[in-house]
Design an enzyme around this catalytic site. Structure first.
Site, PDB file in Angstrom:
ATOM      1  N   SER A  85      42.452  27.537  38.259  1.00  0.00           N
ATOM      2  CA  SER A  85      42.866  26.162  38.562  1.00  0.00           C
ATOM      3  C   SER A  85      44.260  26.031  39.164  1.00  0.00           C
ATOM      4  CB  SER A  85      42.783  25.299  37.292  1.00  0.00           C
ATOM      5  OG  SER A  85      41.439  25.115  36.922  1.00  0.00           O
ATOM      6  N   SER A 109      41.460  22.892  39.150  1.00  0.00           N
ATOM      7  CA  SER A 109      41.579  21.487  38.771  1.00  0.00           C
ATOM      8  C   SER A 109      42.979  20.922  38.930  1.00  0.00           C
ATOM      9  CB  SER A 109      41.114  21.310  37.319  1.00  0.00           C
ATOM     10  OG  SER A 109      41.920  22.072  36.436  1.00  0.00           O
ATOM     11  N   LYS A 114      50.311  17.989  36.108  1.00  0.00           N
ATOM     12  CA  LYS A 114      48.887  17.689  36.057  1.00  0.00           C
ATOM     13  C   LYS A 114      48.569  16.848  34.817  1.00  0.00           C
ATOM     14  CE  LYS A 114      44.797  20.764  35.704  1.00  0.00           C
ATOM     15  NZ  LYS A 114      44.489  22.217  35.733  1.00  0.00           N
TER      16      LYS A 114
END
Length: 394
Positions: free
Chosen positions: A137, A113, A36
């Protein structure tokens, strides 16, 4: 239906032409992974889903230790993946860079996220994805995309070189398509561990299954009752709102203390939703924050006593199916609050939680979650691996 190339274009902020590799051999030899875009990778800008950081950021001088561990364990990093702006989101929708495609439900949000990592892993582009989890997330995209996901015990894996969002909650975790791969990644971080564990003392939090809507609670409760002998418990003895009223001021105050100065600089470009959230974070009442600090300790003590050394609590991962991509903002806000009632439990108590694909509802995956005591990741991973698939991947 989107193609693999479509999903890849939506998931990656940077896809390496030559995968980054460091280690030879090791538990992850031959595996590919993504990280990420909150994680520093040597020679690459860490944009954190923000256009200003893309424009002004400088290439990182070093790689985050959590990523380096995977590399030195034999895995190859194939790219960096999209995230909600500054990790301030639950759905994976980024107005600057677009929304990664949910391979399991292309007309719905992938979850955030860690959205780009979930998309890449769900599509089979990578074997696993490294992400962060503050308030869900890793767990939410796992549920939305039909993946396994692990949030680790707070502080067990270094968050150095990872954008801080709410430092008293931030953890490193990972996503995979099956429990064996998830456990294999665990061995890179925790060392080899025995799969021959005693049967856990399972507890089904019956009141948590009252939170989901659209028949999801009933479906997941049926799946939970098939996991093995279990005791029914009441998780929210203090009431759901007490948990949320404890979580909100702590997480928002962390956000303001960490990112407030940068976000409030003149001319800073932020999306409307992130701007609203930053402005909300600066309004936290100090008295409410101080009270929440104490309440967090009380909740943690009760849960640790309940779990002991062998307990595991089963709850739904999210309260609803992933929202449609065209869902209005007000619907997203309601969704976030409902699902936070489930994800805030492990976040507040700093505990590990594994998300497991458990059922299909209206052609969308929905997940169960299992929470263990402090540093109980190995037991969670072994438990999930022993269960085998609960549902066929879409």
């Amino acid at each position: 239906m989107p193609t693999i190339d479509d999903i890849a274009r939506s998931a990656f902020i940077t896809r390496f032409d030559a995968p980054m590799a460091r280690g030879k051999g090791g538990p992850l030899s031959g595996c590919s992974f993504v990280a990420k875009d909150l994680f520093d990778i040597e020679g690459h800008v860490t944009a954190c889903g923000n256009a200003d950081r893309v424009r002004d950021g400088k290439p990182s001088l070093s790689t985050a230790p959590s990523v380096l561990t995977a590399l030195m364990s034999g895995a190859s990093l194939i790219g960096k993946t999209h995230t909600d702006e500054l990790a301030c989101g639950m759905f994976g929708m980024n107005p600057a860079f677009g929304t990664p495609i949910n391979p399991a439900a292309p007309d719905r949000a992938p979850g955030g996220s860690s959205s780009g990592s979930a998309a890449a892993v769900g599509a089979g582009i990578a074997d696993f994805g490294i992400g962060s989890d503050t308030g869900g997330s890793i767990r939410v995209p796992a549920s939305f995309c039909g993946l396994y996901g692990l949030r680790t015990t707070f502080g067990r894996i270094s968050t150095a070189g990872v954008m801080a969002m709410a430092p008293s909650f931030d953890t490193v975790g990972w996503l995979a398509r099956d429990a064996s791969m998830l456990a294999r990644v665990g061995e890179a971080y925790f060392g080899a561990f025995s799969r021959d564990i005693a049967a856990p003392r399972l507890m089904i939090a019956r009141d948590a299954f009252d939170i989901p809507v659209n028949g999801i609670g009933e479906t997941l409760l049926n799946a939970a009752q098939k996991l093995g002998p279990a005791q029914d418990i009441t998780l929210y003895e203090e009431g759901v709102e007490h948990w949320l009223d404890t979580f909100r001021p702590l997480q928002l105050h962390d956000l303001w203390a960490t990112l407030g100065n940068w976000c409030m600089e003149p001319g800073r470009a932020l999306s409307e939703s992130v701007d609203q959230r930053i402005n909300l974070s600066k309004t936290v009442d100090p008295e409410a924050h101080a009270k929440a600090v104490v309440n967090r300790e009380h909740l943690t003590t009760r849960l640790l006593d309940l779990l002991g050394d062998d307990g595991m609590i089963v709850i739904p991962t999210a309260h609803d199916l992933p929202p449609f991509l065209d869902a209005d903002v007000s619907a997203q806000i309601v969704f976030r609050e409902k699902t936070l009632a489930l994800t805030c439990v492990a976040s507040l108590c700093r505990l590990p939680q594994i998300a497991i694909p458990a059922a299909m509802v209206d052609r969308c995956p929905v997940g169960l979650s299992v929470i263990a005591g402090h540093r109980g990741e190995e037991r969670l991973l072994a438990f999930a691996e022993a269960l085998g698939p609960l549902v066929e991947r879409p």
